[in-house]
Write a protein that holds these residues in place. Sequence first.
Motif: not given
Length: 266
Positions: A220-236, A1-11
């Motif tokens: 994602i919508d900021d009303t969702l009471p959850c956050f993503p945990e992402i893991s990635a490499n060149k295969f998946a 799992m890698m470090l996430l940066c986040y931004l909060h804005y209106t779309l």
Amino acid sequence: MMLLCYLHYTLDIHTVICYELPLTERIRTLLRLEDLFNKVDFFAKRTTANEHHAALVALFEILDVTSRADIKSDLLQELERQRSSLENLRKNPDVSEAALNQILDEIKIAFRGLLNVTGRAGSHLRDNEWLMSIKQRMNIPGGACEFDLPSYHYWLSIAPEVRHQDFQDWITPLLPIRNSFNIVLKLLRNSGRTFRYTAYQGLFQQTDPEHAAHLLRLIIDDTLPCFPEISANKFALNIRFIPFGTDQKAITYEEDIDFELTFCNL
């Protein structure tokens, strides 16, 4: 799992959270620098001693990040690579010549600014014995108390205008670094290809080498009471949404979640 940066804005009419995941060490470093410079900006403009202490802590962290790699050389190489790539677009009828010239001018100015930086980035701070004595004490928990650093306590007690000038003197030699990585990150973010997906019962997996990237941006919508945990490499790519809570355990959000995922490449 890698470090996430986040931004909060209106779309449009929705407020969303954008999580950014760097997939290379170079981009990870640039995002860290961006975050730290923003913190210095925010706190250095304030007037209280505690806020200026926070600004100095962030400034020392910039010094640490830039000392771990030859950031100046890396940025020079990347700017030159981007300049060459953009020049090849001049004959493309779908590319605005005015916009192309503008970004090329920005690259040229940033490149010249970097060339004028003498020595390693932040060397003017490392040569300041007073600052380095404070930095050394800050490595100790509670080490910047007034009884340990009376001269620092005095500095925090003088007129805010004097401290503002000091911050300007300390930050100005670093601005060519900031201007350069801002251009690189802008080009990176603007290069993205965006797709809409659904994480069924909070889980999403993708195995597609065509979607390799230097940076992922998940919205994602900021009303969702959850956050993503992402893991990635060149295969998946694997994404798991986790319910937020102060006593949270590593469980998965059980509802389906619609999200946008942007793949950005330099």
